[in-house]
Design an enzyme around this catalytic site. Structure first.
Site, PDB file in Angstrom:
ATOM      1  N   ILE A   1       0.491  -3.952  -7.463  1.00  0.00           N
ATOM      2  CA  ILE A   1       0.233  -2.863  -6.524  1.00  0.00           C
ATOM      3  C   ILE A   1      -0.015  -3.540  -5.180  1.00  0.00           C
ATOM      4  CG2 ILE A   1      -2.230  -2.816  -7.173  1.00  0.00           C
ATOM      5  CD1 ILE A   1      -2.272   0.140  -6.408  1.00  0.00           C
ATOM      6  N   SER A   2       0.773  -3.177  -4.180  1.00  0.00           N
ATOM      7  CA  SER A   2       0.699  -3.838  -2.875  1.00  0.00           C
ATOM      8  C   SER A   2      -0.661  -3.640  -2.239  1.00  0.00           C
ATOM      9  CB  SER A   2       1.788  -3.294  -1.934  1.00  0.00           C
ATOM     10  OG  SER A   2       3.073  -3.622  -2.399  1.00  0.00           O
ATOM     11  N   GLN A   3      -1.047  -4.594  -1.397  1.00  0.00           N
ATOM     12  CA  GLN A   3      -2.318  -4.430  -0.706  1.00  0.00           C
ATOM     13  C   GLN A   3      -2.206  -3.267   0.265  1.00  0.00           C
ATOM     14  OE1 GLN A   3      -1.691  -8.582   1.059  1.00  0.00           O
ATOM     15  NE2 GLN A   3      -3.149  -7.661   2.483  1.00  0.00           N
TER      16      GLN A   3
END
Length: 218
Positions: A67-69
């Site tokens: 999950i991208s920052q």
């Protein structure tokens, strides 16, 4: 076991995240407003992440994906200049968090995921949170020509090149945000399709994404 409660503590941490992103100047106020409404901790399958869900960090979510920052999600969303009613193709559904941001901003989202396990899990998560996107299991390099053209396209995985079929599925005047490059880092690109069919391309620094997969790589 995915979490189902959005407590005052979660809401407070979410407000803190929004303030942090505002300080970093990576997002428009419209994007920050959307992020402020989304319970990011509910996109994780462990309460272990409760204390970290609202920090500006990326986390593994299974199937070799992340999950991208939040700052990356905010930055990509801002580059797209999303308007309510925009028809957006997302390549790489992932956890569904970026999908939720697009939906909160009033977009109509068509999202493709290449990992079957992740696709099945994320579909349930978005349904549970009442986010309605058009989700598909398939090859992101192919796009979704049945529903083209799209006003905007967002790619949330590292592409070795700009896929021609995605360019074809973009409306004239439309925008695509895509991290391009092979290896551990990519350059974030903003592509705009011009009236004559040419592309205007801008670069916005280095980022790190998991690689974009097609059928031959799976």
């Amino acid at each position: 076991m995915f979490q189902t409660e959005d407590t005052y503590k979660h809401q407070g941490m979410r407000k803190g995240l929004v303030n942090l992103l505002r300080e970093k100047e990576v997002a428009s106020e419209e994007v920050l407003s959307a992020i402020g409404k989304i319970p990011r901790h509910m996109f994780f399958d462990s309460v272990f992440h409760n204390n970290f869900a609202y920090e500006d960090l990326a986390f593994p979510i299974g199937a070799g994906q992340t999950i991208s920052q939040p700052s990356t999600v905010a930055f990509q969303s801002t580059l797209l200049s999303i308007k309510k009613g925009d028809k957006i193709l997302e390549i790489g559904t992932g956890s569904g968090y970026q999908t939720a941001v697009l939906l909160e901003m009033g977009a109509k989202v068509y999202s493709i995921e290449r990992q079957r396990e992740l696709f099945n899990t994320t579909k349930k998560v978005l349904q549970r949170l009442s986010y309605r996107a058009n989700l598909y299991f398939g090859d992101g390099f192919e796009g979704k020509p049945t529903f083209a053209p799209f006003d905007k396209i967002i790619v949330t995985c590292g592409a070795p090149f700009i896929p021609p079929k995605l360019v074809e599925q973009l409306v004239v005047g439309g925008k695509m945000v895509i991290p391009v490059g092979e290896g551990k880092t990519q350059v974030m690109k903003l592509i705009e399709k011009l009236d004559n069919g040419d592309l205007n391309e801008e670069s916005f620094g280095n980022f790190s994404f998991v690689p974009m997969l097609n059928d031959r790589q799976y």
